[in-house]
Enzyme design. Structure first.
Site, PDB file in Angstrom:
ATOM      1  CB  CYS A 211      -0.947  -0.003   1.193  1.00 18.33           C
ATOM      2  SG  CYS A 211      -2.102  -1.372   1.111  1.00 18.33           S
TER       3      CYS A 211
ATOM      4  CG  HIS B 261      -3.363   3.343   1.222  1.00 15.23           C
ATOM      5  ND1 HIS B 261      -3.847   2.871   0.029  1.00 15.23           N
ATOM      6  CD2 HIS B 261      -3.470   2.315   2.120  1.00 15.23           C
ATOM      7  CE1 HIS B 261      -4.225   1.605   0.197  1.00 15.23           C
ATOM      8  NE2 HIS B 261      -4.006   1.253   1.435  1.00 15.23           N
TER       9      HIS B 261
ATOM     10  CG  ASN C  77      -6.963  -0.842   0.250  1.00 15.61           C
ATOM     11  OD1 ASN C  77      -6.133  -0.609  -0.621  1.00 15.61           O
ATOM     12  ND2 ASN C  77      -6.622  -1.112   1.499  1.00 15.61           N
TER      13      ASN C  77
END
Ligand code: UT7
Length: 333
Positions: free
Chosen positions: A114, A260, A290
């Site tokens: 990520c 993020h 996500n």
């Protein structure tokens, strides 16, 4: 010393929308649970035969190049972040380079999960500051939908992730007032197995997808959601403050925070800790879920399209994820 500046942004998300209600056909979950725990309403899944990790990245990159008024020929290096490459090797950066007809130009594949996009941006920043390259294409692209376990056993992971790609063009500039001010990168391998996919691991006795390995769940994403959550809220704030302190700013100076998109509760907690107004934080996890390395460049490009980013703005990007990794970038637009 040359300075690096983002001069073009782009993103691509697949057309196929998968709502929370759609997920209930595969697993025991509910729209209510997913929205309350994550903020997610829907995500995009790629269509087999039409899209690939590299094709989505290429589309995002073309848009970023157009907006920078450049062509692929102007690019000196590709830095490509993904944990879901099209092949085990070579990386998807090679496939995008081929598609953009950039024969001979160097490509760098980055993982870092990520935090991959911020790591990739930092690499491009160092190349430009050192004078080695003048123009970099930095992308994050992911296809998560094919490796998540969509049965009830995998629901804590499956509901979170989506597919998509984002890209930026980074160019050298002599203007000291604008551009990337700093990047900060961190990692802590003690938590590697708190969010990981084990197979096809090279140090396993057999890396083929045997029935046994599949049944063991070796190819599934394994996540200790509570541990990730607890570390994320601490590290996000820490790495944002590190960026601000380094440059002599405080949270009140941030024009826009682009975190993020991990979980809306994480972003909301961090926003409150920093004392930022809701409109100072970009949240699009509601529509895209996500998307790991793609989430920051998608959010950046969307915010830019919506006119939320103006010249002179102080932008902060921050990420946390598997590894564990965490990272931030502070830039003057
Ligand atoms: O980019 C980094 C990627 N990862 C993250 O950012 C993840 C960070 N962590 C999280 O976002 C949260 O931990 C989750 C959203 C993954 C899970 O939320 P939670 O509030 O931590 O739930 P939990 O794992 O503690 O589970 C609570 C309950 C459990 O049931 P019992 O044992 O209390 O009966 C789970 O089985 O919720 C159940 N559950 C679900 N129920 C319906 C877990 N997933 C689901 C689901 N639908 N999808």
């Amino acid at each position: 010393m040359p300075h690096a500046r983002i001069t073009g942004v782009g993103y691509y998300v697949p057309e196929q929308v998968v709502t929370n209600n759609d997920l209930t056909q595969w697993m025991e979950t509910s729209d209510e649970w997913i929205q309350e725990r994550t903020g997610i309403q829907e995500r995009r899944y790629f269509t087999y035969g039409e899209e690939t990790n590299a094709s989505m990245a290429t589309a995002a990159a073309r848009q970023a190049l157009d907006r920078a008024a450049l062509t692929p020929n102007d690019v000196d290096v590709i830095v490509y972040a993904t944990i879901t490459p099209d092949y085990f090797f070579p990386g998807s950066a090679f496939l995008m380079q081929r598609e953009l007809k950039m024969d001979g130009k160097p490509v760098i594949d980055v993982r870092e999960q990520c935090s991959g996009f911020v790591y990739a941006l930092s690499i491009a920043d160092q190349f430009i500051k050192s004078g080695m390259y003048k123009t970099a294409l930095v992308v994050g692209s992911e296809i998560q939908s094919t490796w998540i376990n969509k049965s009830t056993a995998g629901r804590n992971v499956a509901v979170i992730f989506g597919d998509g790609a984002g890209a930026v063009v980074v160019q050298a500039t002599d203007d000291p007032e604008r551009g990337i001010l700093s990047t900060h990168l961190h990692a802590d391998g003690r938590y590697a197995e708190d969010l990981y996919v084990r197979d096809p691991g090279s140090s396993r006795p057999d890396r083929a997808a045997t029935r046994e390995l599949l049944d063991e769940g070796g190819f599934d994403v394994v996540m200790n959601g509570n541990a990730v959550f607890k570390h994320a809220v601490v590290r996000f704030e820490e790495v944002i403050r590190e960026a601000l302190d380094t440059n002599g700013y405080t949270a009140g100076d941030i024009s826009l925070l682009i975190p993020h998109q991990a979980n809306i509760r994480i972003s909301e907690y961090v926003r409150q800790q920093l004392g930022l107004a809701p409109d100072k934080v970009v949240n699009n996890i509601q529509r895209f879920g996500n998307t790991t390395a793609a989430s920051i460049p998608i959010a950046l490009a969307e915010a830019w399209e919506q006119g939320r980013i103006q010249p002179g703005d102080l932008l902060c990007m921050a990420a946390f994820g598997s590894g564990f990794t965490w990272a931030s970038a502070l830039l003057r637009w």
